[in-house]
Write a protein that holds these residues in place. Sequence first.
Motif, PDB file in Angstrom:
ATOM      1  N   THR A  25       0.846  -1.194   0.000  1.00  0.00           N
ATOM      2  CA  THR A  25       0.000   0.000   0.000  1.00  0.00           C
ATOM      3  C   THR A  25       0.884   1.248   0.000  1.00  0.00           C
ATOM      4  OG1 THR A  25      -0.069   0.219   2.410  1.00  0.00           O
ATOM      5  CG2 THR A  25      -1.753  -1.219   1.362  1.00  0.00           C
ATOM      6  N   HIS A  28       2.850   1.345   3.176  1.00  0.00           N
ATOM      7  CA  HIS A  28       4.082   0.558   3.134  1.00  0.00           C
ATOM      8  C   HIS A  28       5.167   1.333   2.386  1.00  0.00           C
ATOM      9  CE1 HIS A  28       1.236  -3.111   3.266  1.00  0.00           C
ATOM     10  NE2 HIS A  28       1.739  -2.948   4.480  1.00  0.00           N
ATOM     11  N   ARG A 101      -0.192   1.871  12.451  1.00  0.00           N
ATOM     12  CA  ARG A 101      -1.176   2.753  11.846  1.00  0.00           C
ATOM     13  C   ARG A 101      -2.063   3.398  12.888  1.00  0.00           C
ATOM     14  NH1 ARG A 101      -3.225  -1.921   8.317  1.00  0.00           N
ATOM     15  NH2 ARG A 101      -3.857  -2.248  10.422  1.00  0.00           N
ATOM     16  N   ASP A 105      -3.045  -1.229  16.718  1.00  0.00           N
ATOM     17  CA  ASP A 105      -1.885  -2.017  16.286  1.00  0.00           C
ATOM     18  C   ASP A 105      -0.870  -2.197  17.410  1.00  0.00           C
ATOM     19  OD1 ASP A 105      -2.837  -2.174  13.697  1.00  0.00           O
ATOM     20  OD2 ASP A 105      -1.517  -0.604  12.915  1.00  0.00           O
ATOM     21  N   SER A 138      -5.187  -0.134   5.136  1.00  0.00           N
ATOM     22  CA  SER A 138      -4.675  -1.484   5.403  1.00  0.00           C
ATOM     23  C   SER A 138      -4.811  -2.309   4.131  1.00  0.00           C
ATOM     24  CB  SER A 138      -5.429  -2.155   6.550  1.00  0.00           C
ATOM     25  OG  SER A 138      -6.691  -2.602   6.128  1.00  0.00           O
ATOM     26  N   SER A 140      -5.720  -5.350   3.833  1.00  0.00           N
ATOM     27  CA  SER A 140      -6.967  -6.132   3.808  1.00  0.00           C
ATOM     28  C   SER A 140      -8.146  -5.279   3.357  1.00  0.00           C
ATOM     29  CB  SER A 140      -7.236  -6.793   5.165  1.00  0.00           C
ATOM     30  OG  SER A 140      -7.317  -5.830   6.181  1.00  0.00           O
TER      31      SER A 140
END
Length: 172
Positions: A25, A28, A101, A105, A138, A140
């Motif tokens: 992403t 990242h 994030r 987390d 995220s 996901s």
Amino acid sequence: MSRCASSTVLPQGKVVYAGTFDPFTRGHEDLVCRSARLFDRVIVAVAASEHKKPFFSLDERVAMGKMLFADFANVDVVGFSCLLMEFTKAQGAHVLLRGLRAASDFEYEFQLAGMNRQLWPEMETIFLTPADQYMFVSASMVREIACFGGDVSRFVDPRVAEQLRQRAAQRR
């Protein structure tokens, strides 16, 4: 002026930034870019994570990372399927980068850092947060949006968005 107040960042050593990266992403990417300024070498460690049933194969995710970070001379993208501490030792690194994030987390990452320190006390874990605009992105969520035909272009590189679109179309 305190010795920590310098605005000059001097890169030091190697850092391993590990994750499933399914897909990579913008968050990242942000962490890789920033860590590339802080360390001589950044090893982006793409975990096989077969138990997570990834959307993309390990080879596809490694290729995606290599494509995204091709312009960074000090970034390597490597797949792995062993214990992270064993991988980190094999790479000659003593620092592990983890991204945070949201506050949610932290608890998991804190436990993981403690367990990793038990496995290899000489290893340090550092945490970075992504830029504000990527704080809630995220992989996901991005996969789910893509699976429903939504626009993920704000959350991933255009080349990754295209790969997501194609894979989601195959799964429909």
